[in-house]
Design an enzyme around this catalytic site. Structure first.
Site, PDB file in Angstrom:
ATOM      1  N   GLN A  40      39.047   3.229  13.763  1.00  0.00           N
ATOM      2  CA  GLN A  40      38.850   3.086  12.317  1.00  0.00           C
ATOM      3  C   GLN A  40      40.173   3.309  11.580  1.00  0.00           C
ATOM      4  OE1 GLN A  40      35.851   2.154  10.832  1.00  0.00           O
ATOM      5  NE2 GLN A  40      37.087   1.980   8.973  1.00  0.00           N
ATOM      6  N   ASP A  74      37.512  -5.742  16.841  1.00  0.00           N
ATOM      7  CA  ASP A  74      37.976  -5.844  15.455  1.00  0.00           C
ATOM      8  C   ASP A  74      38.856  -7.083  15.254  1.00  0.00           C
ATOM      9  OD1 ASP A  74      36.920  -4.052  13.660  1.00  0.00           O
ATOM     10  OD2 ASP A  74      38.302  -2.417  14.165  1.00  0.00           O
ATOM     11  N   LYS A  81      28.391   1.864  11.270  1.00  0.00           N
ATOM     12  CA  LYS A  81      28.560   1.021  12.465  1.00  0.00           C
ATOM     13  C   LYS A  81      27.722   1.581  13.623  1.00  0.00           C
ATOM     14  CE  LYS A  81      33.116  -0.482  10.933  1.00  0.00           C
ATOM     15  NZ  LYS A  81      34.569  -0.299  10.979  1.00  0.00           N
TER      16      LYS A  81
END
Ligand code: NAD
Length: 291
Positions: free
Chosen positions: A96, A119, A52
């Site tokens: 994460q 997200d 990412k």
């Protein structure tokens, strides 16, 4: 049979995003900024976050990686999120997953400002998605929608079967495919671990999305001739002959399923790359929303 190549599709999106960012910078504006939080030393998570960050850099985004030890207190993590929420130069925040057991995933998700929830896991984002309102779409289902668009896959009126009902993949995927969108308007069946007649349902699928996390679970006898198959699964399977000691496998037994399909995503090189494209698009969206 068409291979739905995530590399071509994601590169096209990244090139577009890069040009947009260059234009903003030419106008004297700062670049979009993604902050990622990584806890502990899970090697798959390390790989995902590194990718990412690398992709952000490639297209001219700023990125910050904040690392915490496996034993970090929940309160310390929540404090870091509050700090990022308040920072006007941070557009997107991602933590994460998975988290260590002593930290509440739900508390962490809800701590992220919905304005920076790139997200798309915050209940506010999910509620908007369900109601068809503009929002941040979870990156993997978003990436799949971008892939369907890239390859001009017609979805209207099709029977889509989604295997897996997680909040990050299966459930939002089922919502998007059933929504009144250009690549939606499917009749959707959402299957999960308690679905008794999975094979029969899969055989009815014009579009099959496999997101259950079981390597090569979907076999040729579960797939209708001419179906479109989207393989979300990423599993590390031990293989002493491989350089890293493991191979990445999808949820679909690609070699036997592919010849029956009209189109199929490979693993690796399919949905994973599109997920990053979805995240980058969400980050740019958060940035432009804040201008
Ligand atoms: P999860 O474990 O949270 O959810 C799995 C779902 O599959 C559950 O809803 C469960 O009910 C269902 N399931 C499990 N076994 C089943 C069975 N035998 N029959 C029917 N349904 C069954 O997993 P997740 O986070 O949604 O991830 C799924 C897979 O996708 C994993 O391999 C994960 O690594 C991968 N993934 C890939 C990407 C990507 O970018 N390509 C992103 C996220 C997750």
């Amino acid at each position: 049979m068409l291979i739905l190549d995530g590399k071509t599709a994601s590169n096209e999106i990244k090139t577009e995003l890069k040009a947009i960012v260059q234009q903003f910078v030419l106008e004297g504006k700062r670049s979009p900024h993604l902050a990622a939080i990584l806890i502990g030393k899970n090697s798959a998570s390390e790989t995902y976050v590194a990718s990412k960050v690398k992709n952000c850099e490639e297209i001219g985004f700023r990125s910050t990686l904040i690392r915490f030890d496996e034993n970090v207190a929940e309160s310390e993590l929540l404090q870091a999120i509050a700090f990022l929420n308040a920072d006007p130069e941070v557009d997107g925040i991602l933590v994460q997953l998975p988290l260590p057991k002593h930290i509440s995933e739900q508390k962490v998700i809800e701590a992220i400002s919905p304005l920076k929830d790139v997200d798309g896991f915050h209940p506010v984002s999910v509620g908007k998605l369900v109601q068809g309102l503009p929002t941040f779409i979870p990156a993997t289902p978003y990436g799949i929608m971008l892939m369907l668009e890239h390859f001009s896959i017609e979805t209207k009126g099709k029977h889509a079967v989604v295997i897996g009902r997680s909040n990050i993949v299966g459930r939002p995927m089922s919502i998007l495919l059933s929504s009144n969108l250009k690549r939606g308007n499917c009749t959707v069946t959402l299957c999960h671990s308690h679905t008794p007649n999975l094979k029969e349902i899969c055989l009815q699928a014009d579009l099959l999305v496999a997101a259950l996390g079981k390597p090569e679970f979907v076999k040729a006898d579960m797939v209708k001739e001419g179906a479109i198959v989207i393989d979300v699964g990423i599993s590390r399977v031990d293989d002493p002959t491989a350089k890293k000691g493991y191979r990445i496998k999808g949820d679909v037994a690609f070699a036997e399923v592919a010849p029956k399909t009209a189109a199929i995503t490979p693993v690796p090189g399919g949905v994973g790359l599109m997920t990053i494209a979805g995240l980058l698009k969400n980050t740019l969206q958060a940035y432009t929303n804040s201008l």
